[in-house]
Design a protein around this motif. Structure first.
Motif, mmCIF file in Angstrom:
data_model
loop_
_atom_site.group_PDB
_atom_site.id
_atom_site.type_symbol
_atom_site.label_atom_id
_atom_site.label_comp_id
_atom_site.label_asym_id
_atom_site.label_seq_id
_atom_site.Cartn_x
_atom_site.Cartn_y
_atom_site.Cartn_z
ATOM 1 N N MET A 252 0.706 -1.212 -0.120
ATOM 2 C CA MET A 252 0.051 -0.172 -0.061
ATOM 3 C C MET A 252 0.720 1.380 0.022
ATOM 4 N N ARG A 253 2.010 1.230 0.896
ATOM 5 C CA ARG A 253 2.876 2.290 0.809
ATOM 6 C C ARG A 253 3.703 2.640 -0.569
ATOM 7 N N LEU A 254 3.961 1.549 -1.336
ATOM 8 C CA LEU A 254 4.567 1.510 -2.610
ATOM 9 C C LEU A 254 3.441 1.819 -3.733
ATOM 10 N N ALA A 255 2.048 1.723 -3.592
ATOM 11 C CA ALA A 255 1.195 2.321 -4.325
ATOM 12 C C ALA A 255 1.183 3.696 -4.157
ATOM 13 N N ARG A 256 1.332 4.137 -2.902
ATOM 14 C CA ARG A 256 1.343 5.520 -2.555
ATOM 15 C C ARG A 256 2.697 6.302 -3.305
ATOM 16 N N LEU A 257 3.831 5.607 -3.312
ATOM 17 C CA LEU A 257 4.972 6.520 -3.823
ATOM 18 C C LEU A 257 5.197 6.286 -5.162
ATOM 19 N N TRP A 258 5.262 4.940 -5.591
ATOM 20 C CA TRP A 258 6.015 4.535 -6.786
ATOM 21 C C TRP A 258 5.196 4.875 -8.285
ATOM 22 N N PRO A 259 3.881 4.973 -8.313
ATOM 23 C CA PRO A 259 3.613 5.227 -9.772
ATOM 24 C C PRO A 259 4.147 6.809 -10.105
ATOM 25 N N VAL A 260 3.911 7.807 -9.414
ATOM 26 C CA VAL A 260 4.234 9.168 -9.622
ATOM 27 C C VAL A 260 5.808 9.305 -9.910
ATOM 28 N N HIS A 261 6.419 8.537 -8.985
ATOM 29 C CA HIS A 261 7.913 8.768 -9.191
ATOM 30 C C HIS A 261 8.300 7.722 -10.383
ATOM 31 N N ALA A 262 7.756 6.671 -10.803
ATOM 32 C CA ALA A 262 8.206 6.078 -11.977
ATOM 33 C C ALA A 262 7.900 6.905 -13.428
ATOM 34 N N PHE A 263 6.498 7.421 -13.223
ATOM 35 C CA PHE A 263 5.902 8.325 -14.229
ATOM 36 C C PHE A 263 7.124 9.456 -14.708
ATOM 37 N N LEU A 264 7.426 10.359 -13.484
ATOM 38 C CA LEU A 264 8.346 11.311 -13.774
ATOM 39 C C LEU A 264 9.794 10.905 -14.183
ATOM 40 N N LEU A 265 10.142 9.591 -13.935
ATOM 41 C CA LEU A 265 11.411 8.963 -14.301
ATOM 42 C C LEU A 265 11.274 8.560 -15.878
ATOM 43 N N VAL A 266 10.402 8.356 -16.182
ATOM 44 C CA VAL A 266 10.327 7.982 -17.689
ATOM 45 C C VAL A 266 10.134 9.246 -18.353
ATOM 46 N N MET B 241 -3.109 -0.430 -7.815
ATOM 47 C CA MET B 241 -2.377 -1.266 -7.491
ATOM 48 C C MET B 241 -2.919 -1.974 -6.088
ATOM 49 N N ARG B 242 -3.638 -1.109 -5.544
ATOM 50 C CA ARG B 242 -4.404 -1.602 -4.487
ATOM 51 C C ARG B 242 -5.578 -2.839 -4.910
ATOM 52 N N LYS B 243 -6.034 -2.770 -5.993
ATOM 53 C CA LYS B 243 -7.172 -3.891 -6.349
ATOM 54 C C LYS B 243 -6.247 -5.083 -6.743
ATOM 55 N N VAL B 244 -4.866 -4.880 -7.353
ATOM 56 C CA VAL B 244 -4.156 -5.947 -7.621
ATOM 57 C C VAL B 244 -4.048 -6.667 -6.389
ATOM 58 N N TRP B 245 -3.661 -6.070 -5.251
ATOM 59 C CA TRP B 245 -3.457 -6.795 -3.846
ATOM 60 C C TRP B 245 -4.984 -7.514 -3.469
ATOM 61 N N GLN B 246 -6.057 -6.929 -3.702
ATOM 62 C CA GLN B 246 -7.401 -7.516 -3.337
ATOM 63 C C GLN B 246 -7.473 -8.520 -4.182
ATOM 64 N N ARG B 247 -7.190 -8.564 -5.517
ATOM 65 C CA ARG B 247 -7.427 -9.938 -6.223
ATOM 66 C C ARG B 247 -6.544 -10.998 -5.984
ATOM 67 N N HIS B 248 -5.266 -10.629 -5.603
ATOM 68 C CA HIS B 248 -4.421 -11.741 -5.106
ATOM 69 C C HIS B 248 -4.960 -12.263 -3.952
ATOM 70 N N LYS B 249 -5.496 -11.498 -2.861
ATOM 71 C CA LYS B 249 -6.119 -12.294 -1.640
ATOM 72 C C LYS B 249 -7.122 -12.979 -1.894
ATOM 73 N N GLN B 250 -8.069 -12.502 -2.789
ATOM 74 C CA GLN B 250 -9.326 -13.195 -3.149
ATOM 75 C C GLN B 250 -8.858 -14.762 -3.768
ATOM 76 N N ARG B 251 -7.942 -14.697 -4.441
ATOM 77 C CA ARG B 251 -7.501 -15.876 -5.025
ATOM 78 C C ARG B 251 -6.738 -16.769 -4.208
ATOM 79 N N GLY B 252 -6.248 -16.377 -3.077
ATOM 80 C CA GLY B 252 -5.484 -16.949 -2.046
ATOM 81 C C GLY B 252 -3.882 -16.981 -2.691
ATOM 82 N N VAL B 253 -3.473 -16.193 -3.506
ATOM 83 C CA VAL B 253 -2.184 -16.073 -3.954
ATOM 84 C C VAL B 253 -1.236 -15.214 -3.283
#
Length: 366
Positions: A89-103, A351-363
Motif C-alpha cells: 500500500m505504501r509502494l502504491a502511494r509512492l512509486w507510480p508518480v515517481h516512475a512516471f516522472l522518471l520515464v 495497485m490496491r485492486k491488484v492486492w485485493q485480487r490476489h487475496k481473493q484468489r489465495g495467491v
C-alpha cells in the motif's frame, strides 16, 4: 488485514499543513532568478525562503506521525501478511508518480542526446542511477548523490523508513510509555539537528540521517498524542507560540548565532504535535478546503516541480522577468493537478485492486 479495516479518522490539520510544506520547498528552489525581479519581496521573505529545505524535514516528521497513527496497531503482531500488505500500500502511494516522472526525464534526456545537445549536469543521468531510482534505493547512501528527478531522493528515504517501520513497532521503542516516547522524540530531533549542523556540507546530503531521526520522532510524538496524557494542555496557544518562535529564529536567532535551520527541528515537531489536537485558529485554517486540497496535491507538487522548472528555464522569455515567479507557480500547479488525477490517484487504486485480487484468489503476494 489492513485493507479490510478502515484507517483511523483523518487528522485534517496534518493534511493541510502538507500544502505549506510543499509550497515552502517549491519556493526554496525558486530563490534565484524568479525572485530577483521582486527585490522587496525577496528581501522581506528571504529568511523564510532560505530555510525552505526544512519543508522536507517537516514531511519526514509528518510521515512518521501519520504512519504510526494508521498502522502501528495493525502491525503490532508482526505478521508477514500484514507487513506485506502495508508495504504494498505504501509502494502504491509512492512509486507510480515517481516512475512516471522518471520515464519523462528519460525521454527528455534521450531527446536531447538525439538532437546532439548535452543536458545540464549530465552526471545526474546515468543508467546505473536510473536503476537505483527504479528500485527507490538511490538515496540509501551517505552522502547521497543527486540523480534524475532530484526531489525523489526524499521518496527513496521514505521507502527505507517504511521497510524499517515494522521492526520499529516490534521493538516497542515508541510504544512502551508516553514519557519514554516523549524522551525518544526529543532526543531524536535534537540529535538530528546537531548532526546536521555539524556535518559539512550541513545536512543536505545526509538524507538517511534526517529520515532516521525525524521519522522516529514522528512515530514517538504520535504515541504521546494517542495516550492522551497531555490532552489538557492549551495546544491552540502552543502552536501559535511555536510558529512565532520559528519565525523569530529565522529572522533573528539563527543569523545572530551563525546556526543553520536544522536547529529548528524540535520546533517543527512541536508544530506537528500541536496541530494533531485540532484546536485553535491555525488548526482550523489548515483544515479548510483550500489547504486540504493542497495537502492531497502536495506529493504531486513536490515531485513534478523540478521538471517544470527545467522545462520553463529552456522556454526563453517565459523564464525571466517579473512574470517568471507566477508562471513557474502556475505551471507547477497545473502539472501537479494533472499528475494527481491522471497518475497518482488511478495508479494507486489500481495497485490496491491488484492486492485485493490476489487475496481473493489465495495467491501469496508477499
Amino acid at each position: 488485514m489492513i485493507s479490510n479495516q478502515r484507517l483511523r479518522q483523518e487528522i485534517y490539520p496534518l493534511t493541510g499543513i502538507r500544502a505549506l510544506a510543499a509550497t515552502w520547498v517549491v519556493l526554496y528552489h525558486m530563490t534565484g532568478d524568479e525572485f530577483k525581479a521582486w527585490p522587496h519581496l525577496n528581501y522581506l521573505f528571504a529568511p523564510i525562503l532560505r530555510h525552505g529545505y526544512l519543508g522536507v524535514d517537516l514531511f519526514f516528521i509528518l510521515s512518521g506521525f501519520i504512519i504510526h497513527y494508521n498502522y502501528a496497531g495493525k502491525l503490532a503482531r508482526f505478521r508477514i501478511s500484514a507487513i506485506g500488505e502495508f508495504l504494498w500500500m505504501r509502494l502504491a502511494r509512492l512509486w507510480p508518480v515517481h516512475a512516471f516522472l522518471l520515464v519523462l526525464f528519460a525521454l527528455l534526456i534521450w531527446g536531447q542526446r538525439r538532437s546532439g545537445t548535452l543536458p545540464g549536469h549530465p552526471e545526474l543521468y546515468t543508467a546505473r542511477a536510473f536503476l537505483w531510482n527504479v528500485l527507490l534505493t538511490q538515496s540509501w547512501w551517505i552522502p547521497l548523490k543527486d540523480s534524475w528527478n532530484v526531489p525523489a531522493w526524499s521518496i527513496s528515504c521514505e521507502w527505507l523508513a517504511y521497510l524499517v517501520f515494522p521492526f520499529l513497532i516490534a521493538s516497542r521503542l515508541c510504544t512502551l510509555s508516553a514519557r519514554l516516547s516523549a524522551v525518544v522524540a526529543t532526543l531524536a530531533l535534537v540529535a538530528t539537528a546537531l548532526i546536521c549542523q555539524i556535518m559539512q556540507p550541513p545536512g543536505a546530503t545526509y538524507g538517511v540521517v534526517r529520515i532516521a531521526g525525524e521519522f522516529l520522532a514522528g512515530c514517538a510524538l504520535c504515541h504521546v498524542f494517542q495516550t492522551g496524557v497531555i490532552n489538557h494542555l492549551p495546544w491552540h496557544h502552543i502552536v501559535s507560540f511555536t510558529i512565532i518562535a520559528l519565525l523569530v529564529s529565522f529572522y533573528m536567532v539563527l543569523p545572530a548565532l551563525g546556526l543553520g535551520g536544522y536547529c529548528c527541528l524540535p520546533l517543527l515537531g512541536a508544530i506537528v504535535l500541536s496541530l494533531a489536537y485540532q484546536r485553535g485558529f491555525v488548526a482550523r485554517l489548515c483544515s479548510t478546503r483550500v489547504f486540504l486540497f493542497g495537502g492531497y496535491l502536495s506529493y504531486s507538487v513536490y515531485m513534478v516541480h523540478n521538471l517544470c522548472f527545467i522545462l520553463l528555464k529552456r522556454a526563453g522569455p517565459w523564464s525571466g522577468g517579473e512574470r517568471s515567479l507566477f508562471v513557474h507557480l502556475f505551471v507547477t500547479f497545473i502539472a501537479s493537478v494533472l499528475l494527481f488525477y491522471g497518475v497518482e490517484q488511478p495508479c494507486r487504486k489500481a495497485m490496491r485492486k491488484v492486492w485485493q485480487r490476489h487475496k481473493q484468489r489465495g495467491v501469496p503476494v508477499v
